[in-house]
Design an enzyme around this catalytic site. Structure first.
Site, short mmCIF file in Angstrom:
data_model
loop_
_atom_site.label_atom_id
_atom_site.label_comp_id
_atom_site.label_asym_id
_atom_site.label_seq_id
_atom_site.Cartn_x
_atom_site.Cartn_y
_atom_site.Cartn_z
N GLY A 46 10.56 1.30 -0.64
CA GLY A 46 9.73 0.70 -1.67
C GLY A 46 8.49 1.53 -1.91
CD GLN A 51 2.76 2.58 -1.31
OE1 GLN A 51 3.67 1.98 -1.85
NE2 GLN A 51 2.85 3.04 -0.08
CB CYS A 94 3.22 1.26 4.65
SG CYS A 94 2.48 1.42 3.02
CG LEU A 95 6.79 5.63 1.85
CD1 LEU A 95 7.39 5.96 0.49
CD2 LEU A 95 7.42 6.49 2.94
CG HIS A 136 5.40 -3.73 2.19
ND1 HIS A 136 5.16 -3.46 3.53
CD2 HIS A 136 4.93 -2.64 1.51
CE1 HIS A 136 4.57 -2.27 3.62
NE2 HIS A 136 4.44 -1.75 2.41
CD GLU A 137 6.61 -1.54 -1.78
OE1 GLU A 137 5.58 -1.02 -2.22
OE2 GLU A 137 7.13 -1.20 -0.69
CG HIS A 140 1.44 -1.51 -1.47
ND1 HIS A 140 0.46 -0.85 -0.79
CD2 HIS A 140 2.60 -1.28 -0.79
CE1 HIS A 140 1.00 -0.24 0.27
NE2 HIS A 140 2.30 -0.50 0.29
#
Ligand code: NI
Length: 169
Positions: A46, A51, A94-95, A136-137, A140
């Protein structure tokens, strides 16, 4: 297509409540293509627009297992319209916090409403990993990271390591 640079925490852009997208145009379509490419390249399941430094309410996800065909979703203005009382605990990463993982508890099912890349409203019922990933996204685009679900002790420990990692990046 373009691989976009991924912003690492801590960074102010990851703490912003992102802007509602009023119309889906070429810029949004291109951004979502590039975000998917960036996510697959990382690799990750994701990615949210902040991000890659864009403060718009846009996310992409693909939670297909490696033995399944790709199942990408591009979501504009995604919102949770219903979630289960029952929660599941999943180890999240997480990226924007590479190398860090922690258990997070979230509703196990979620109904999400969003605009697809053609600007059409969609409503989707999700469960398991896909439900978790979408939550989660959506966090963000509201300026929330998975570490914000942890104790301040754990969060600060991870963020401190990230400050050091960013200096060495
Ligand atoms: Ni993330």
């Amino acid at each position: 297509m373009t691989i976009l640079p991924i912003v690492w925490a801590p960074d102010p852009v990851l703490k912003i409540k992102c802007l509602h997208v009023n119309s889906v145009g070429e810029a949004e379509k291109q951004l979502m293509k590039d975000m998917l490419e960036t996510m697959y390249n990382a690799p990750g399941v994701g990615l949210a627009a902040p991000q890659v430094g864009i403060t718009k309410r846009i996310i992409v996800v693909d939670c297909a297992r490696t033995d399944e065909p790709p199942a990408p979703y591009k979501m504009i203005n995604p919102e949770l319209i219903d979630t289960s009382k029952e929660e599941i605990i999943n180890e999240e990463g997480c990226l924007s916090l590479p190398g860090h993982y922690a258990d997070v508890s979230r509703p196990s099912t979620a109904r999400v409403r969003y605009l697809d890349e053609n600007g059409n409203q969609q409503i989707m019922d999700t469960e398991g990993l896909l439900a978790v990933c979408i939550q989660h996204e959506i966090d963000h685009i509201n300026g929330i990271l998975f570490v914000d679900h942890l104790s301040s002790l754990k969060r600060n420990m991870i963020l401190k390591k990230m400050v050091k990692a960013k200096k060495e990046r």
